[in-house]
Scaffold this motif. Sequence first.
Motif, mmCIF file in Angstrom:
data_model
loop_
_atom_site.group_PDB
_atom_site.id
_atom_site.type_symbol
_atom_site.label_atom_id
_atom_site.label_comp_id
_atom_site.label_asym_id
_atom_site.label_seq_id
_atom_site.Cartn_x
_atom_site.Cartn_y
_atom_site.Cartn_z
ATOM 1 N N LEU A 1 0.826 -1.208 0.000
ATOM 2 C CA LEU A 1 0.000 0.000 0.000
ATOM 3 C C LEU A 1 0.863 1.262 0.000
ATOM 4 N N LEU A 2 1.990 1.194 0.740
ATOM 5 C CA LEU A 2 2.913 2.338 0.732
ATOM 6 C C LEU A 2 3.461 2.573 -0.674
ATOM 7 N N LYS A 3 3.795 1.494 -1.380
ATOM 8 C CA LYS A 3 4.296 1.612 -2.755
ATOM 9 C C LYS A 3 3.273 2.287 -3.662
ATOM 10 N N GLU A 4 1.990 2.047 -3.386
ATOM 11 C CA GLU A 4 0.922 2.621 -4.203
ATOM 12 C C GLU A 4 0.568 4.047 -3.773
ATOM 13 N N GLY A 5 1.233 4.522 -2.685
ATOM 14 C CA GLY A 5 1.000 5.890 -2.243
ATOM 15 C C GLY A 5 -0.254 6.062 -1.381
ATOM 16 N N VAL A 6 -0.733 4.992 -0.807
ATOM 17 C CA VAL A 6 -1.925 5.068 0.048
ATOM 18 C C VAL A 6 -1.542 5.786 1.353
ATOM 19 N N PRO A 7 -2.382 6.688 1.842
ATOM 20 C CA PRO A 7 -2.083 7.414 3.079
ATOM 21 C C PRO A 7 -1.934 6.465 4.290
ATOM 22 N N ILE A 8 -1.061 6.873 5.204
ATOM 23 C CA ILE A 8 -0.736 6.058 6.373
ATOM 24 C C ILE A 8 -1.972 5.747 7.218
ATOM 25 N N LYS A 9 -2.875 6.707 7.368
ATOM 26 C CA LYS A 9 -4.083 6.470 8.176
ATOM 27 C C LYS A 9 -4.936 5.356 7.586
ATOM 28 N N ILE A 10 -5.028 5.299 6.284
ATOM 29 C CA ILE A 10 -5.822 4.247 5.637
ATOM 30 C C ILE A 10 -5.112 2.900 5.800
ATOM 31 N N LEU B 1 8.191 1.376 8.575
ATOM 32 C CA LEU B 1 8.236 0.622 7.296
ATOM 33 C C LEU B 1 8.531 1.562 6.131
ATOM 34 N N GLN B 2 7.914 2.743 6.174
ATOM 35 C CA GLN B 2 8.123 3.727 5.127
ATOM 36 C C GLN B 2 9.581 4.169 5.074
ATOM 37 N N LEU B 3 10.207 4.356 6.256
ATOM 38 C CA LEU B 3 11.618 4.732 6.313
ATOM 39 C C LEU B 3 12.503 3.609 5.805
ATOM 40 N N GLN B 4 12.164 2.363 6.148
ATOM 41 C CA GLN B 4 12.955 1.204 5.702
ATOM 42 C C GLN B 4 12.862 1.044 4.183
ATOM 43 N N LYS B 5 11.718 1.393 3.618
ATOM 44 C CA LYS B 5 11.470 1.243 2.188
ATOM 45 C C LYS B 5 12.377 2.164 1.367
#
Length: 193
Positions: free
Chosen positions: A164-173, A188-192
């Motif tokens: 979902l992070l790769k697809e740009g989905v907001p963190i709250k969702i 996870l976003q920082l590790q990515k």
Amino acid sequence: MLNASKAHVMQLDKAEEFDLLQPVYALNFVNDRFEKSPEMENEYYHHYKIVNIKNTEKQIKGLEFLFVELPKFKPQNRAERKLHDLWLRFLTEINENTREVPKELLDNELTREAVGYMEKTAYTKEQLETYDKWKIAAMTERSALKDAKIEGKIEGKIEVALNLLKEGVPIKIINSATGLSIQQIEELQLQKK
């Protein structure tokens, strides 16, 4: 009291968490009068709890002891008389030499359960140790399977969050969809990157 304590501890194979342990009530049938004071003349049922002597409001929960004084118990109706007779038969007929249990005792749910407990108490010390080792092994295996299942669920949630992070989905969702905390998702976003 020892058997009641053991019964409480041995529930661990039935519950996944300690807080799911059920209380144990040690039911004792006494073929004598042990409460002899005049005010207890007609009281055949006694319920004891483990309490703090200074502050009786404080109680050790999980173990309680019940005593039924058989000489004082007088059945009031036909059903009570029948159950009374069954329990007396259980107490007088079932022992370490019993090879066949009377059908009447097995037909009643309460006495049938008591017969099952009697079978357990007939085990030798070696049989009980073997049984206890088997239960501990089963509990350990169940715990390992539970841990693996939880680990698998977490790994699955992390994989979904990363996608979902790769697809740009907001963190709250992502938080709402996976149940992962916002902090975990930000890590996870920082590790990515």
